[in-house]
Write a protein that holds these residues in place. Structure first.
Motif, short mmCIF file in Angstrom:
data_model
loop_
_atom_site.label_atom_id
_atom_site.label_comp_id
_atom_site.label_asym_id
_atom_site.label_seq_id
_atom_site.Cartn_x
_atom_site.Cartn_y
_atom_site.Cartn_z
N ALA A 249 8.62 11.73 -3.27
CA ALA A 249 10.09 11.77 -3.18
C ALA A 249 10.51 12.89 -2.21
O ALA A 249 11.47 12.74 -1.44
N ALA A 250 9.78 14.00 -2.25
CA ALA A 250 10.12 15.12 -1.34
C ALA A 250 9.90 14.70 0.11
O ALA A 250 10.68 15.09 1.00
N ILE A 251 8.87 13.92 0.34
CA ILE A 251 8.62 13.46 1.71
C ILE A 251 9.74 12.51 2.15
O ILE A 251 10.25 12.62 3.28
N GLU A 252 10.15 11.64 1.26
CA GLU A 252 11.25 10.72 1.60
C GLU A 252 12.51 11.51 1.97
O GLU A 252 13.22 11.17 2.91
N ALA A 253 12.76 12.58 1.20
CA ALA A 253 13.94 13.40 1.49
C ALA A 253 13.79 14.11 2.83
O ALA A 253 14.75 14.23 3.60
N ALA A 254 12.58 14.55 3.12
CA ALA A 254 12.35 15.32 4.36
C ALA A 254 12.53 14.47 5.61
O ALA A 254 12.89 14.99 6.68
N LEU B 62 0.83 -1.21 0.00
CA LEU B 62 0.00 0.00 0.00
C LEU B 62 0.87 1.26 0.00
O LEU B 62 0.56 2.24 -0.69
N ALA B 63 1.95 1.20 0.75
CA ALA B 63 2.86 2.36 0.78
C ALA B 63 3.47 2.58 -0.60
O ALA B 63 3.63 3.72 -1.05
N ALA B 64 3.81 1.48 -1.28
CA ALA B 64 4.40 1.60 -2.62
C ALA B 64 3.40 2.24 -3.58
O ALA B 64 3.76 3.08 -4.42
N GLN B 65 2.13 1.88 -3.46
CA GLN B 65 1.09 2.47 -4.33
C GLN B 65 0.99 3.97 -4.09
O GLN B 65 0.89 4.75 -5.02
N VAL B 66 1.01 4.34 -2.82
CA VAL B 66 0.89 5.77 -2.48
C VAL B 66 2.11 6.52 -3.00
O VAL B 66 1.98 7.58 -3.64
N LEU B 67 3.28 5.95 -2.78
CA LEU B 67 4.52 6.63 -3.19
C LEU B 67 4.52 6.82 -4.71
O LEU B 67 4.87 7.91 -5.20
N ALA B 68 4.13 5.78 -5.43
CA ALA B 68 4.12 5.88 -6.89
C ALA B 68 3.12 6.94 -7.35
O ALA B 68 3.41 7.75 -8.24
N ALA B 69 1.96 6.96 -6.73
CA ALA B 69 0.93 7.91 -7.15
C ALA B 69 1.30 9.35 -6.80
O ALA B 69 0.88 10.28 -7.48
N MET B 70 2.08 9.53 -5.78
CA MET B 70 2.43 10.89 -5.35
C MET B 70 3.56 11.49 -6.17
O MET B 70 3.76 12.71 -6.16
N GLY B 71 4.32 10.67 -6.86
CA GLY B 71 5.40 11.16 -7.72
C GLY B 71 6.41 12.01 -6.97
O GLY B 71 6.94 11.58 -5.94
N ALA B 72 6.62 13.23 -7.47
CA ALA B 72 7.66 14.10 -6.89
C ALA B 72 7.33 14.46 -5.44
O ALA B 72 8.24 14.62 -4.61
N ASP B 73 6.05 14.57 -5.12
CA ASP B 73 5.67 14.91 -3.74
C ASP B 73 6.12 13.80 -2.77
O ASP B 73 6.57 14.07 -1.66
N ALA C 186 0.99 15.04 8.10
CA ALA C 186 -0.40 15.49 7.88
C ALA C 186 -0.77 15.57 6.40
O ALA C 186 -1.77 14.98 5.98
N PRO C 187 0.04 16.28 5.57
CA PRO C 187 -0.36 16.31 4.14
C PRO C 187 -0.24 14.94 3.47
O PRO C 187 -1.03 14.61 2.58
N LEU C 188 0.74 14.15 3.93
CA LEU C 188 0.89 12.81 3.35
C LEU C 188 -0.36 11.96 3.62
O LEU C 188 -0.89 11.32 2.73
N TRP C 189 -0.81 11.96 4.86
CA TRP C 189 -1.95 11.13 5.23
C TRP C 189 -3.20 11.55 4.44
O TRP C 189 -3.95 10.69 3.97
N THR C 190 -3.37 12.86 4.28
CA THR C 190 -4.54 13.33 3.53
C THR C 190 -4.46 12.89 2.07
O THR C 190 -5.43 12.39 1.50
N SER C 191 -3.28 13.06 1.45
CA SER C 191 -3.11 12.65 0.05
C SER C 191 -3.28 11.15 -0.09
O SER C 191 -3.94 10.67 -1.02
N ALA C 192 -2.68 10.40 0.84
CA ALA C 192 -2.73 8.94 0.76
C ALA C 192 -4.16 8.45 0.90
O ALA C 192 -4.57 7.49 0.23
N ALA C 193 -4.95 9.12 1.73
CA ALA C 193 -6.35 8.71 1.90
C ALA C 193 -7.08 8.81 0.57
O ALA C 193 -7.83 7.90 0.18
N ALA C 194 -6.84 9.91 -0.17
CA ALA C 194 -7.50 10.09 -1.46
C ALA C 194 -7.03 9.04 -2.47
O ALA C 194 -7.83 8.50 -3.25
N ILE C 195 -5.74 8.72 -2.43
CA ILE C 195 -5.18 7.75 -3.39
C ILE C 195 -5.73 6.34 -3.10
O ILE C 195 -6.16 5.63 -4.01
#
Lengths: 416, 371
Positions: free
Chosen positions: A110-115, A97-108, A132-141
Motif C-alpha cells: 500500500a505504501a508503494i502504491e501511495a508513493a 501476479l501483481a495482485a498476489q505480490v500486493l496482497a502478500a506485501m500488505g502495508a508495504d 528496487a525494494p519492491l522487485w526484491t520482495s516480489a521475487a521472494a514472494i
C-alpha cells in the motif's frame, strides 16, 4: 470528450483508424486513455498498438502492476503470441501476479502504491528508488507462490503455467535492481563504465544460475533486449567453460539468441518497417537492431544462425533503402522541383531532412552506404541550384549542408 | 588532417579570465562549451572541453578543430568573424555570433531571434542612456530647484533638466557639454548589460543570475534523488553555480555602485576608460559560459531529458580562474568545478553518432533562445 466506445464493432472500427494513425496521434490517444479513471474497454482499443508503443515509449501512469513489471517490459507479449517454453511473458499474467505480490506485501504494498500515485514511467529516479525494494520482495514472494483460484479464468492459462511464469518472473525481478541502473545508463546515452560490460553482467548471470537455473535463458533474453551486451554475452558463454554454470549458460544464450532472432524476423520486422512510423523514431530502433545483428553475427558459432542473421539483415536493408528513396523523393526532390505546387517552408524541409539523415545513418549499418551517398549527392546538387523563390542562398546552403556536409555548403556560400 | 593531432591538456587551471577565454556559441555538438582566447601565433585559440567528460581540455587553433570534429557551416563562418575581432571578450563574441545568426546560418528561428535581439539591445542602450541622464540630474541638481523628481517629470522637462545638469558638471570635469553627453552615451553600452536604476532587474546580467539561480536550486534538489554518478554531476553543477552567483553578485554590486556618483564615474571614464570597462565587464566574464547550460536545463522538461542534459552540462561547467578571488575580495574555491567533476563515458550516439544532426538542430534552437 465523447463517451468511450463500448461495443466490439465500435472498438474494432477505432482500432483500424488507430493502426493507420501517425505516431503523434497515437501518443495523444494514449495520453487520453491514461487519464481515464477506469480504462475498461479502452485497453482493448490500444492492444494492436502495443508494438508501436514499445517503440514510442510514451510516458504512462505508474501503477503497482506497471512498476512491478517495468524491468521486464521487452519480454511481455500478447497472450495469443505466447507459448509454453517461450522466453516471453504473456500480458495476461501481469495483473494476477501483481495482485498476489500486493496482497502478500500488505502495508508495504500500500505504501508503494501511495508513493507512485500521480507519477509516470518517465520518472526513472523514482522507479529505481521505489522499484528496487519492491522487485526484491516480489521475487521472494513469487518464487514459491501458488496460483490464485481464478488464475485460469483471468489468464486463460493452465494452473501448471503459473509455477513456470511465477518462478521466471521471480528470477528476473531478483536481478532487476542490478539491471535497471545499467539500462538507465544506456538510455541516458552514457556508455557503461567498463566496456565490455561483462564485468557488470557476470554477477547477474551467476546469481540467476545459482538460484533459478531454469530461468537463466529467460534472464539472458531480457539482458539481450535491455542492454547492448550481445557480444559480451557470447564472449562470456565461450569463456565460462570452467564455471559450474558454463553449459547452462551456453544453452541459455543459444535459446535467447534464437528467440531474439525469431522475434526480429516476425512481429519485430513489421514494427521496423511500419510505414506509419515516424522516421526519426524508427532510426533509433533500426540502429539498435543493426548493432545487435552485427554482434550476434560476429560471434555466432552456428552456420544456420549466421544465415538467419544475414537473411534478416538483407531483408531489413532492402526495406530501409526503399523507404529512404521514397522519402527523399517525397520530402526533398519533389518539393525542390516544384512538383507539388505547394509553398515550400525551409524549416519544415530541414526538419524532414534531418529525420531522413538520422534514418540513413542507422540504415547504413545494415549496408548500402554508397547507394545512400549517391542519392544524397544528387539531392544536394538539386538543392544548391534550386530556383525556388522561398529559398535564400543561406537556406540552400543549409540544405546542402544537411545533404552533403558543411564543406559543400561553405563552397556554395562562398561562391554565391 | 592538420600536421599534429590535438593534445589534451590534463591540468587546466587558468589564472585569469582572459586566459580562460570567452565562450563561443558554436552549434557543432563536439564544440559545446568551447572558448576562444587571444593567441600570438594563431590570432585566437580554442579551448574545447574533453569530449570524454574527464578532466582536461584541448587547446588548438581553428585549423586543428577538424581533427576533433566536422564543424557546421555556422561555426565555420563564426570562426571567420571571431578571427576579425579586435578584442575577444564575452560581449564581442556574443555580438559576432548574433550577426552570424542574423544571416540565417543557424536557421530561420535563430535568425529572427538575432534580429529581434539586435533591436532590443539598441533599445536597452537608449534606455540606459536615459537612466544615466536621470541619475545625473538627481545627483547634480541643487536641492529645491525642482519640486518634481526627474523620473516623474514630462519628457520635454527632463531633457531640459538633463541639459542643465550636463552644463553644470562639464566645467568641473574640464570637458565640454558635448563631451559629457557623448561620454554618457558611451557608458550606456557597458552599463546596459549590468543594468542601471530601476532597469537593473531586467538587465542581461540580472536575467543570467536568475537563470543560474534556478539551475543551482534545481540541480541541488536533483543531487539528492539521482544515482551516485548523476547525483555527483548535479552537485558539482549546483556548487559551481552557487559560487558563480556569489562572485557575480559581488562584482555586479560594485559596478552598479559606480552610478551612485556620476561625476566621479565620468571623471574616471575620461582619465582611463579601459580599467573602468574591465570593472564593469567583470559580471559578464563571471557569468560567461553559463547561458548554454541554463538553456539546456530549461529546455529539458522531462526526467529522461534532464538526465541527458545534466551529463552534457557537467562537461560545460565553466572553470573559475584564480583572478576571481582578487575581484571579489574573498577566498574563492577555484578548484570546485574540477574537484567534483566526474569522468563520464558517453555513448557513441551522443556526440558522434546518428543523432548529431538533431543535436545541431537543438543547439540552433538554443541560439534562438539566447539573449
Amino acid at each position: 470528450m465523447s463517451a468511450p466506445p463500448q461495443g466490439a464493432a465500435e472498438i474494432k472500427s477505432l482500432q483500424r483508424g488507430l493502426v493507420t494513425a501517425g505516431d503523434a496521434q497515437v501518443r495523444r490517444v494514449v495520453d487520453m486513455i491514461e487519464l481515464l479513471p477506469d480504462r475498461g474497454a479502452m485497453d482493448a482499443l490500444i492492444a494492436p498498438l502495443r508494438p508501436r508503443l514499445a517503440r514510442l515509449r510514451p510516458p504512462r501512469k505508474l501503477r503497482f502492476p506497471r512498476l512491478l513489471f517495468y524491468p521486464l517490459d521487452p519480454l511481455i507479449v500478447p497472450a495469443a503470441q505466447w507459448r509454453r517454453g517461450a522466453l516471453l511473458l504473456p500480458r495476461t499474467c501481469i495483473l494476477p501476479l501483481a495482485a498476489q505480490v500486493l496482497a502478500a506485501m500488505g502495508a508495504d504494498g500500500a505504501a508503494i502504491e501511495a508513493a507512485i500515485e500521480g507519477h509516470t514511467t518517465d520518472e526513472t529516479c523514482l522507479i529505481q528508488r521505489v522499484g528496487a525494494p519492491l522487485w526484491t520482495s516480489a521475487a521472494a514472494i513469487l518464487a514459491d507462490a501458488r496460483p490464485a483460484a481464478d488464475w485460469t479464468e483471468q489468464t486463460g492459462l493452465a494452473p501448471a503455467d503459473h509455477r513456470d511464469l511465477a518462478r521466471g518472473v521471480a528470477a528476473l525481478l531478483a536481478q532487476a535492481a542490478a539491471i535497471e541502473p545499467l539500462a538507465q545508463t544506456c538510455r541516458d546515452g552514457r556508455a557503461l563504465q567498463s566496456a565490455p560490460s561483462a564485468r557488470q553482467i557476470e554477477p547477474i548471470i551467476g546469481a540467476t544460475a545459482t538460484k533459478f537455473p531454469e530461468a537463466l535463458p529467460l534472464l539472458l533474453a531480457l539482458l539481450l533486449a535491455r542492454l547492448p551486451c550481445a557480444g559480451d554475452l557470447l564472449r562470456l558463454s565461450r569463456q565460462a567453460g570452467s564455471a559450474s554454470y558454463g553449459q547452462a549458460l551456453r544453452v541459455g544464450i543459444d535459446r535467447a539468441v534464437g528467440m531474439t532472432l525469431e522475434q526480429l524476423d516476425g512481429s519485430g520486422f513489421a514494427t521496423l518497417t511500419d510505414p506509419g512510423a515516424d522516421l526519426a523514431d524508427l532510426a533509433g530502433r533500426i540502429g539498435e537492431v543493426a548493432g545487435l545483428l552485427g554482434e550476434l553475427g560476429e560471434d555466432s558459432p552456428r552456420p544456420d544462425r549466421l544465415a538467419k542473421i544475414d537473411a534478416i539483415r538483407r531483408r531489413l536493408d532492402t526495406s530501409c533503402r526503399s523507404r529512404f528513396t521514397l522519402t527523399l523523393d517525397e520530402v526533398v526532390t519533389r518539393p525542390l522541383r516544384g512538383a507539388d505546387e505547394k509553398p515550400l517552408d525551409p524549416q519544415v524541409l530541414e526538419a524532414e531532412l534531418r529525420a531522413l539523415r538520422r534514418f540513413d545513418a542507422a540504415a547504413r549499418r545494415l549496408g548500402g552506404s554508397e547507394v545512400y551517398e549517391a542519392q544524397l549527392r544528387a539531392a544536394a546538387t538539386l538543392a544548391g541550384a534550386s530556383d525556388r523563390p522561398e529559398l535564400t542562398l543561406v537556406d540552400r546552403a543549409r540544405l546542402v549542408e544537411l545533404l552533403a556536409g558543411p564543406e559543400a555548403a561553405l563552397s556554395l556560400l562562398d561562391a554565391g | 588532417m592538420s600536421a599534429s593531432s590535438p593534445v589534451l591538456v590534463q591540468s587546466y587551471h587558468p589564472t585569469t579570465f582572459v586566459e580562460r577565454g570567452a565562450s563561443v556559441p558554436f552549434t557543432t555538438p563536439m564544440l559545446m562549451g568551447a572558448r576562444a582566447r587571444p593567441s600570438d601565433r594563431n590570432g585566437f585559440d580554442l579551448i574545447v572541453p574533453s569530449p570524454s567528460g574527464g578532466k582536461g581540455v584541448y587547446v588548438l587553433p581553428w585549423s586543428g578543430v577538424t581533427d576533433l570534429c566536422r564543424p557546421t557551416l555556422h561555426d565555420e563562418r563564426l570562426n571567420r568573424a571571431i578571427a576579425a575581432l579586435r578584442l575577444v571578450t564575452p560581449s564581442s563574441i556574443r555580438a559576432a555570433a548574433r550577426e552570424i545568426a542574423a544571416e540565417g546560418l543557424a536557421g530561420r528561428e535563430a535568425m529572427e531571434a538575432a534580429r529581434a535581439n539586435r533591436e532590443v539591445e539598441q533599445q536597452e542602450r537608449l534606455l540606459t542612456n536615459f537612466l544615466l541622464l536621470l541619475a545625473l540630474v538627481q545627483q547634480v541638481e541643487p536641492t529645491g530647484e525642482n519640486a518634481t523628481p526627474p523620473e516623474q517629470d514630462r519628457p520635454a522637462m527632463v531633457e531640459q533638466r538633463a541639459r542643465r545638469a550636463i552644463m553644470r558638471i562639464a566645467p568641473r570635469l574640464k570637458l565640454s557639454p558635448e563631451e559629457v553627453a557623448a561620454s554618457l552615451e558611451q557608458l550606456a553600452g557597458p552599463f546596459s548589460a549590468i543594468g542601471v536604476g530601476r532597469h537593473a532587474g531586467r538587465s542581461r546580467a540580472a536575467r543570467m543570475i536568475a537563470a543560474l539561480t534556478l539551475l543551482r536550486d534545481e540541480t541541488a534538489r536533483w543531487a539528492v534523488d539521482a544515482d551516485p554518478e548523476l547525483g555527483g554531476m548535479a552537485e558539482m553543477v549546483s556548487k559551481v553555480a552557487a559560487l558563480t552567483i556569489e562572485c557575480a553578485s559581488a562584482t555586479l554590486a560594485e559596478a552598479r555602485a559606480l552610478v551612485d556618483s556620476l561625476p566621479a564615474l565620468l571623471e574616471r571614464w575620461h582619465r582611463a576608460s579601459e580599467p573602468l570597462l574591465r570593472l564593469v565587464g567583470r559580471p559578464d566574464w563571471l557569468l560567461d559560459g553559463w547561458e548554454q547550460p541554463c538553456l539546456l536545463w530549461q529546455q529539458a522538461t522531462t526526467e529522461p531529458a534532464r538526465r541527458q542534459a545534466l551529463a552534457e552540462i557537467a562537461l560545460m561547467v565553466p572553470v573559475i580562474p584564480r583572478e576571481a578571488g582578487d575581484w571579489v575580495g574573498f577566498a574563492v574555491d577555484t578548484d570546485l568545478s574540477t574537484r567534483f567533476r566526474r569522468s563520464i563515458q558517453l555513448g557513441e550516439d551522443w556526440r558522434t553518432g546518428a543523432a548529431v544532426l538533431d543535436l545541431i538542430a537543438r543547439n540552433e534552437h538554443l541560439r534562438a533562445l539566447a539573449a
